[in-house]
Design a protein around this motif. Structure first.
Motif, PDB file in Angstrom:
ATOM      1  N   LYS A  15       5.446   9.006  -3.311  1.00 44.49           N
ATOM      2  CA  LYS A  15       5.014   8.074  -2.276  1.00 44.49           C
ATOM      3  C   LYS A  15       3.508   8.189  -2.050  1.00 44.49           C
ATOM      4  N   ALA A  18       1.771   6.477  -4.889  1.00 39.46           N
ATOM      5  CA  ALA A  18       1.895   5.022  -4.788  1.00 39.46           C
ATOM      6  C   ALA A  18       0.959   4.465  -3.716  1.00 39.46           C
ATOM      7  N   SER A  19       0.915   5.126  -2.573  1.00 40.00           N
ATOM      8  CA  SER A  19       0.028   4.682  -1.481  1.00 40.00           C
ATOM      9  C   SER A  19      -1.439   4.737  -1.888  1.00 40.00           C
ATOM     10  N   ASN A  21      -2.698   4.446  -4.731  1.00 39.73           N
ATOM     11  CA  ASN A  21      -3.023   3.573  -5.854  1.00 39.73           C
ATOM     12  C   ASN A  21      -2.639   2.111  -5.609  1.00 39.73           C
ATOM     13  N   GLY A  22      -2.542   1.741  -4.334  1.00 38.35           N
ATOM     14  CA  GLY A  22      -2.311   0.343  -4.003  1.00 38.35           C
ATOM     15  C   GLY A  22      -0.921  -0.176  -4.291  1.00 38.35           C
ATOM     16  N   LEU A  23       0.044   0.691  -4.354  1.00 42.79           N
ATOM     17  CA  LEU A  23       1.421   0.289  -4.624  1.00 42.79           C
ATOM     18  C   LEU A  23       2.243   0.391  -3.336  1.00 42.79           C
ATOM     19  N   LEU A  26       6.124  -0.083  -3.385  1.00 45.68           N
ATOM     20  CA  LEU A  26       6.763   1.093  -3.987  1.00 45.68           C
ATOM     21  C   LEU A  26       6.751   2.259  -3.011  1.00 45.68           C
ATOM     22  N   ALA A  27       5.641   2.449  -2.295  1.00 46.53           N
ATOM     23  CA  ALA A  27       5.552   3.538  -1.317  1.00 46.53           C
ATOM     24  C   ALA A  27       6.610   3.373  -0.229  1.00 46.53           C
ATOM     25  N   GLN A  29       9.473   1.750  -0.523  1.00 48.00           N
ATOM     26  CA  GLN A  29      10.783   1.984  -1.132  1.00 48.00           C
ATOM     27  C   GLN A  29      11.034   3.476  -1.314  1.00 48.00           C
TER      28      GLN A  29
END
Length: 72
Positions: A15, A18-19, A21-23, A26-27, A29
């Motif tokens: 998480k 993901a956070s 790296n702009g996802l 996904l973070a 989820q």
């Protein structure tokens, strides 16, 4: 800490990645996934304790499990 708790650390690391790296989706989820994993691990721990205490399968031993499998 149980032998399955490591997965919670892995999900937290994923998480964070993901956070960072702009996802964002996904973070979010992965945050939900971590909650589900924690609930399942806790459930397994409760069942293992019940077996060790000799409560598994005894009359009335499942009272605390009412609604356990309901999803929000």
């Amino acid at each position: 800490m149980t032998h399955n708790d490591w997965i919670l650390d892995v999900l937290a690391d994923l998480k964070s990645f993901a956070s960072a790296n702009g996802l964002g989706a996904l973070a979010e989820q992965l945050d939900d996934t971590k909650l589900i994993a924690a609930a399942e691990i806790a459930s397994q721990n409760e069942e293992a304790c019940a077996i060790l205490n000799g409560d598994h399968g005894q009359p009335g031993s499942d009272i605390g499990e009412l609604g356990r499998h309901q999803r929000a």
